[in-house]
Design a protein around this motif. Structure first.
Motif, PDB file in Angstrom:
ATOM      1  N   LEU A  31       0.832  -1.208   0.000  1.00 16.05           N
ATOM      2  CA  LEU A  31       0.000   0.000   0.000  1.00 16.05           C
ATOM      3  C   LEU A  31       0.865   1.256   0.000  1.00 16.05           C
ATOM      4  N   PHE A  51      -0.044  12.956 -19.540  1.00 10.26           N
ATOM      5  CA  PHE A  51      -0.425  11.628 -20.000  1.00 10.26           C
ATOM      6  C   PHE A  51       0.355  10.560 -19.247  1.00 10.26           C
ATOM      7  N   GLY A  54      -1.083  10.024 -15.923  1.00  8.46           N
ATOM      8  CA  GLY A  54      -2.280   9.188 -16.003  1.00  8.46           C
ATOM      9  C   GLY A  54      -1.915   7.717 -16.141  1.00  8.46           C
ATOM     10  N   ILE A  57      -0.679   6.195 -12.900  1.00 10.59           N
ATOM     11  CA  ILE A  57      -1.725   5.826 -11.954  1.00 10.59           C
ATOM     12  C   ILE A  57      -2.511   4.631 -12.474  1.00 10.59           C
ATOM     13  N   LEU A  58      -2.889   4.688 -13.766  1.00 17.23           N
ATOM     14  CA  LEU A  58      -3.770   3.648 -14.319  1.00 17.23           C
ATOM     15  C   LEU A  58      -3.067   2.292 -14.350  1.00 17.23           C
ATOM     16  N   ALA A  61      -0.389   1.945 -10.409  1.00 18.26           N
ATOM     17  CA  ALA A  61      -1.171   1.943  -9.166  1.00 18.26           C
ATOM     18  C   ALA A  61      -2.451   1.136  -9.343  1.00 18.26           C
ATOM     19  N   GLY A  62      -3.219   1.432 -10.396  1.00 17.93           N
ATOM     20  CA  GLY A  62      -4.535   0.811 -10.535  1.00 17.93           C
ATOM     21  C   GLY A  62      -4.493  -0.593 -11.096  1.00 17.93           C
ATOM     22  N   VAL A  66      -2.698  -3.717  -7.895  1.00 21.47           N
ATOM     23  CA  VAL A  66      -3.888  -4.470  -7.476  1.00 21.47           C
ATOM     24  C   VAL A  66      -3.624  -5.958  -7.639  1.00 21.47           C
ATOM     25  N   LEU A  69      -1.403  -7.051  -4.783  1.00 21.27           N
ATOM     26  CA  LEU A  69      -2.190  -7.194  -3.557  1.00 21.27           C
ATOM     27  C   LEU A  69      -3.034  -8.458  -3.613  1.00 21.27           C
TER      28      LEU A  69
ATOM     29  N   PHE B 113      -9.098  10.446 -19.649  1.00 17.99           N
ATOM     30  CA  PHE B 113      -8.049   9.539 -19.175  1.00 17.99           C
ATOM     31  C   PHE B 113      -7.836   9.712 -17.677  1.00 17.99           C
ATOM     32  N   LEU B 116     -10.524   7.803 -15.909  1.00 13.71           N
ATOM     33  CA  LEU B 116     -10.224   6.366 -15.882  1.00 13.71           C
ATOM     34  C   LEU B 116      -9.172   6.055 -14.829  1.00 13.71           C
ATOM     35  N   ALA B 117      -8.098   6.873 -14.827  1.00 13.84           N
ATOM     36  CA  ALA B 117      -6.979   6.602 -13.928  1.00 13.84           C
ATOM     37  C   ALA B 117      -7.421   6.709 -12.475  1.00 13.84           C
ATOM     38  N   SER B 120      -9.757   4.081 -11.233  1.00 10.63           N
ATOM     39  CA  SER B 120      -9.150   2.758 -11.066  1.00 10.63           C
ATOM     40  C   SER B 120      -8.584   2.586  -9.659  1.00 10.63           C
ATOM     41  N   LEU B 121      -8.443   3.700  -8.926  1.00  6.97           N
ATOM     42  CA  LEU B 121      -7.906   3.607  -7.561  1.00  6.97           C
ATOM     43  C   LEU B 121      -8.973   3.136  -6.568  1.00  6.97           C
ATOM     44  N   VAL B 123     -10.691   0.568  -6.460  1.00 12.53           N
ATOM     45  CA  VAL B 123     -10.609  -0.851  -6.133  1.00 12.53           C
ATOM     46  C   VAL B 123      -9.703  -1.084  -4.921  1.00 12.53           C
ATOM     47  N   PHE B 124      -8.744  -0.181  -4.703  1.00 16.81           N
ATOM     48  CA  PHE B 124      -7.857  -0.336  -3.541  1.00 16.81           C
ATOM     49  C   PHE B 124      -8.636  -0.316  -2.242  1.00 16.81           C
ATOM     50  N   LEU B 150     -10.624  -5.203 -12.334  1.00 19.10           N
ATOM     51  CA  LEU B 150      -9.457  -5.151 -13.220  1.00 19.10           C
ATOM     52  C   LEU B 150      -9.847  -5.554 -14.635  1.00 19.10           C
ATOM     53  N   GLU B 153     -12.316  -2.961 -16.266  1.00 18.15           N
ATOM     54  CA  GLU B 153     -11.668  -1.689 -16.540  1.00 18.15           C
ATOM     55  C   GLU B 153     -11.093  -1.686 -17.952  1.00 18.15           C
TER      56      GLU B 153
END
Lengths: 169, 323
Positions: A31, A51, A54, A57-58, A61-62, A66, A69, B113, B116-117, B120-121, B123-124, B150, B153
């Motif tokens: 985390l 960009f 983005g 993160i996408l 991180a996303g 995940v 984890l 974008f 979306l980004a 997507s957080l 889910v944490f 996931l 998305e």
């Protein structure tokens, strides 16, 4: 103003990373790594690479974290916490760290480090550097881009073959 | 205009959006209960206020005053952070949504974008909640949710590429302006269908509410939560529904652009379209049963994924040949 934000994000990255490597609990570490990624995205925004922020993160991180984890949660964290956390390799680690630090210092200290501006990508010039990024990616850097996609494709096929127990004809 | 004035204006805008969204989200729960009740020939909440209109406020007060229970074996810090981690991304996204041609908090070049980004957080928070609760039901719910969100998305991301190719921009306002003649839903019906299904899955709604399937998992990832923390998960869910509905309205239904020559302000058009979208969400919940886990994955990867890929290819082909 920008400088203040830079130091805020930089401090965030350093702090989160330090906390991450010192946690005994793997989930906490994961985390905190996410937190470090988020601060890193902040740095990208400051550098005018929206960009990239983005994507950071996408994807990292996303997406990737995940999945991490997801797999960590399936193992018994309680056991992992009770395991020995220190391996008496601090001297070795310190030596490696000093070496890496010296390398970074040497590279940055040469002055002529080819930054984005020096190469004339012009990423920050157009409003919304998505167009510029796409253009550069599909003209100047088409070959490395395709190589990267082939590499990912190979990794994906490998993963499928490994996960599938037997392949029926 | 000085930077201080701009900052104050921005803060006021943020406060207005935050306040209105929180209130609307609270009333969405009322709307959902009412609509489902009427579809099932019941009356729904009737006691508090006229036709139960004050029910959300009573619910809020109840949740606020309830005892906050943290399980003994839970990971306390993560347990407390998790609901916040769900709620914050759901609200941050509102900063780039175009409510009308003039009212928005900010415009970002990577608009869609960014949405979306950041979303997507979310889910944490769910994964953290499931793990920190230290309960089997919660963990299973969290694992399901991680796999589901996931996967979907990806379809969500790919389904918006078609309209984005037509708009030629990621900026939300420019996407709306590109639809001044024809809404993209007429050019991209396939993309819209996939987007809508993926949006249902992303917001954990029926028929994809496996992470909180009450018949198998008690309540999934939020089994152990109570009081205001429990409410946070629901606020976040309804806030996300509004976000995906807004994105659908923006990408496919011309955002705040009106129909024909009917003289209504842009904001009213936006609210009308948003309301219709949310109604469909609730309607689907009252209509469909839940998918099984393997069905969910098969639908996603074997049906929707090839479909969006074909859509992108066709859009590119048409654009290359005729435009």
């Amino acid at each position: 103003m920008e400088l203040a934000f830079f130091y805020l994000f930089a401090a965030g990255i350093v702090g989160a990373s330090l906390l991450m490597v010192t946690r005994a609990n793997v989930i906490h570490a994961a985390l905190l790594l996410v937190l470090a990624f988020l601060f890193m995205a902040g740095l990208f925004v400051l550098a005018g690479a929206e960009f990239l922020a983005g994507v950071q993160i996408l994807i990292y991180a996303g997406g990737i974290m995940v999945l991490y984890l997801f797999s960590i949660m399936l193992m018994n964290v309680g056991v992992a916490v009770r395991l020995r956390q220190w391996h008496r390799q601090s001297v070795l680690a310190l030596a490696a760290a000093v070496l890496l630090g010296a390398e970074v210092w040497a590279v940055l200290g040469r002055g002529g480090y080819p930054g984005a501006k020096a190469w004339g990508w012009g990423l920050g010039q157009t409003p919304g550097n998505v167009e510029a990024l796409g253009e550069v990616l599909y003209t100047k850097f088409l070959f490395p881009f395709e190589v990267a996609s082939i590499l990912l494709l190979a990794a994906m096929i490998g993963a499928i073959v490994l996960a599938k127990r037997e392949i029926t004809r | 205009m000085g930077i201080a004035v701009e900052a104050v204006i921005a803060l006021v805008k943020i406060a207005v959006v935050l306040g209105v969204v929180s209130l609307v989200v609270a009333y969405l729960t009322y709307l959902e209960r009412k609509i489902i009740a009427h579809i099932q020939q019941r009356l729904g909440p009737m006691r508090v206020g006229w036709h139960g209109l004050l029910q959300p406020i009573a619910d809020g007060a109840k949740l606020f005053l309830k005892e906050d229970i943290i399980p003994d074996k839970a990971d306390k810090v993560v347990f407390v952070i998790a609901p916040i981690m769900v709620l914050v991304p759901a609200f941050v996204v509102y900063s780039v949504l175009p409510f009308s041609s003039t009212f928005y908090i900010t415009q970002v070049n990577i608009g869609i974008f960014f949405i979306l980004a950041v979303s997507s957080l979310g889910v944490f928070g769910i994964v953290m909640a499931g793990w920190a609760s230290n309960s089997k039901y919660s963990l299973l719910g969290a694992l399901r949710s991680a796999a589901q969100m996931l996967s979907y998305e990806i379809f969500l991301g790919f389904s918006i590429i078609g309209p984005l190719m037509l708009a030629g921009s990621l900026n939300m306002q420019k996407i709306v302006e590109a639809q001044s003649d024809v809404w993209f839903v007429f050019y991209q019906p396939l993309a819209f269908v996939v987007f809508f299904i993926a949006a249902l899955a992303e917001t954990n709604r029926v028929p994809f509410d496996l992470p909180e399937a009450e018949t198998e998992l008690v309540a999934g990832f939020h089994t152990e939560y109570s009081g205001m923390k429990f409410a946070f998960f629901f606020l976040a869910e309804y806030a996300s529904i509004m976000v995906v509905s807004t994105v659908a309205v923006t990408l496919f239904f011309g955002g705040w652009q009106g129909i024909g020559w009917i003289p209504l302000p842009g904001f009213v058009w936006y609210v009308l379209k948003l309301g219709a979208m949310i109604f469909v969400f609730i309607w689907i919940r009252a209509t469909l049963p839940r998918y099984r886990y393997d069905q969910l994955m098969r639908l996603g990867w074997k049906f929707m994924f090839p479909l969006v890929m074909a859509n992108i290819f066709l859009t590119g082909l048409v654009k290359f040949l005729f435009l």
